[in-house]
Design an enzyme around this catalytic site. Sequence first.
Site, PDB file in Angstrom:
ATOM      1  N   LYS A  97      -6.574  14.465 -37.582  1.00 32.17           N
ATOM      2  CA  LYS A  97      -6.193  13.749 -38.804  1.00 32.17           C
ATOM      3  C   LYS A  97      -6.027  12.269 -38.484  1.00 32.17           C
ATOM      4  CE  LYS A  97      -2.842  14.095 -42.582  1.00 32.17           C
ATOM      5  NZ  LYS A  97      -1.722  14.870 -43.136  1.00 32.17           N
TER       6      LYS A  97
ATOM      7  N   SER B 285      -2.700  17.136 -47.368  1.00 30.80           N
ATOM      8  CA  SER B 285      -3.427  15.923 -47.085  1.00 30.80           C
ATOM      9  C   SER B 285      -4.319  16.018 -45.838  1.00 30.80           C
ATOM     10  CB  SER B 285      -2.445  14.755 -46.927  1.00 30.80           C
ATOM     11  OG  SER B 285      -1.564  14.980 -45.842  1.00 30.80           O
TER      12      SER B 285
ATOM     13  N   SER C 253       0.957  19.831 -45.901  1.00 33.05           N
ATOM     14  CA  SER C 253      -0.383  19.295 -45.657  1.00 33.05           C
ATOM     15  C   SER C 253      -1.199  20.006 -44.596  1.00 33.05           C
ATOM     16  CB  SER C 253      -0.288  17.818 -45.285  1.00 33.05           C
ATOM     17  OG  SER C 253      -0.103  17.090 -46.453  1.00 33.05           O
TER      18      SER C 253
HETATM   19  N1  GLN Z   1       1.705  17.187 -51.111  1.00 36.46           N
HETATM   20  C1  GLN Z   1       2.895  16.754 -50.432  1.00 36.46           C
HETATM   21  C2  GLN Z   1       3.106  15.296 -50.673  1.00 36.46           C
HETATM   22  O1  GLN Z   1       2.342  14.704 -51.344  1.00 36.46           O
HETATM   23  C3  GLN Z   1       2.827  17.057 -48.978  1.00 36.46           C
HETATM   24  C4  GLN Z   1       1.970  16.150 -48.194  1.00 36.46           C
HETATM   25  C5  GLN Z   1       2.129  16.276 -46.704  1.00 36.46           C
HETATM   26  O2  GLN Z   1       2.573  17.304 -46.199  1.00 36.46           O
HETATM   27  N2  GLN Z   1       1.757  15.219 -45.981  1.00 36.46           N
HETATM   28  O3  GLN Z   1       4.047  14.707 -50.230  1.00 36.46           O
END
Ligand code: GLN
Length: 470
Positions: free
Chosen positions: A69, A144, A169
């Site tokens: 990532k 994400s 994510s």
């Molecule tokens: N969808 C969640 C957010 O927008 C989790 C994202 C994440 O785990 N980085 O914060």
Amino acid sequence: MDIEEYVNKIKSKKLNAVNTIKKVISKVKELNKEYNCFITICEDEALEQARLVDKNRKGRLAGVPVSVKDAICVKNVQATAGSKMLEGYVPPFDATVIQRLKDEGAIIIGKTSQDAFGFGSFSVNTNMSVPKNPFDKNRSAGGSSGGTACVTQLADFPHIGIGESTGGSISAPSSFCGVYGLTPTYGLNSRYGLIDYGNSLDKIGPICKSTHDTALVLNIISGNDPRDQTSLNSKKIDYTKFEDIKNYTIGLPKQYFQNISPSVKKSVEEVISVLKKLGIRFVEVDLKTTKYHIPAYYLIAMCEASTNLAKLDGVRYGSRTSFTDSDNYNDYYTSVRSKNFCAETKRRIIIGTFARMSGYRSQYYLKAMKVRTLIINDYKKAFEKVDCLLSPTMMFTAPRFDEIEKLDPLQEYQSDLLTCGPNLAGIPMINVPCGKDENGLPIGFHIIADHLNELKILSVANAYEEAMKK
Ligand code: GLN
């Protein structure tokens, strides 16, 4: 070929890492044209690492391609965390997890696309590239860590993905792309070298094609790191030595089975009947704090995110804009941030800053922290009676991009209903693929356990995976 088999071939010189990596790089270049899974493909660095592997022929991951990532720093490779604000930032060091992978002979092939700074569930909140779902290019790969899950599914070669989760994510994209994704206990894997989203929430974890690969990667990346003050000093465990799950009791949180799409529900019910046949006992669990998961999570996450992003001023890291004599620093700061942050990033900075302003801090941020303690206690109470919890990972399968466009931010936040809670509590979870819906899209289920019980969730995942091979 699984990872161990491939590594043995590299070590016994039946395979040559440079040749393999050359093929892998040309393959991922092709995939990237279709699926946008990478922000950067690091061809030169990967070949250099491969030459080293061919010279030494050692390490538990000798010659294994790894996609990371973009928010996780790899030495001498651009790290944007999915935002133009960091375009051109090249970290001069490796994150601890990357260093540990490289020490075992792993080869970093690229940095993957994601929501900017991790802010999203569909990898569309970015002004870099948007990854597409491997099963339908009109749909999201999830977010994400979308690019990582996407390439893990598409790779027809041994491959490891490294993702990061703040509130879901790792789980969401793993579920949408049909791969295994493990979110560890908070503090098990070092966060050193991660571009922070929310410091009290962020966890780095593996996204792989099997439970065994996932466990192997966890063996390598976990463990105390003096460079991360939140890193745990827990006992080293061999996660590939799965336990016998025959006498496990698994809880089904009743709140986690509401508003689930029919195909997801059916698929998870089938999982339960497979596991029952393996000797597992199921009981219903009441997680009363579930309704507070989303509000508490988003408040804490946005407050922490807004402080973390303050350092991105267009001077120290990444994008700059021209500074004219008439500009003062404030105007410069405003213009570089206005130009390079995308809409969702700005929204979170504004909400997070508001919620921790003096006067509001105790009403919002501190209150959310208290609620978080109640949520942790709720899970702890459940784990007095059960070994693990099981639920769908996501309420639905990968949505189409045109459907996502119509969601307002609050609707998008609601999609994290099943993943936010365990992330807030800092407890480990794994997404396990369990079939497809009527459109051929992957479905996943979650196994969740108490702090540092990664071995339990991996054992259940492995038992299910093996049962499905028969
Ligand atoms: N969808 C969640 C957010 O927008 C989790 C994202 C994440 O785990 N980085 O914060």
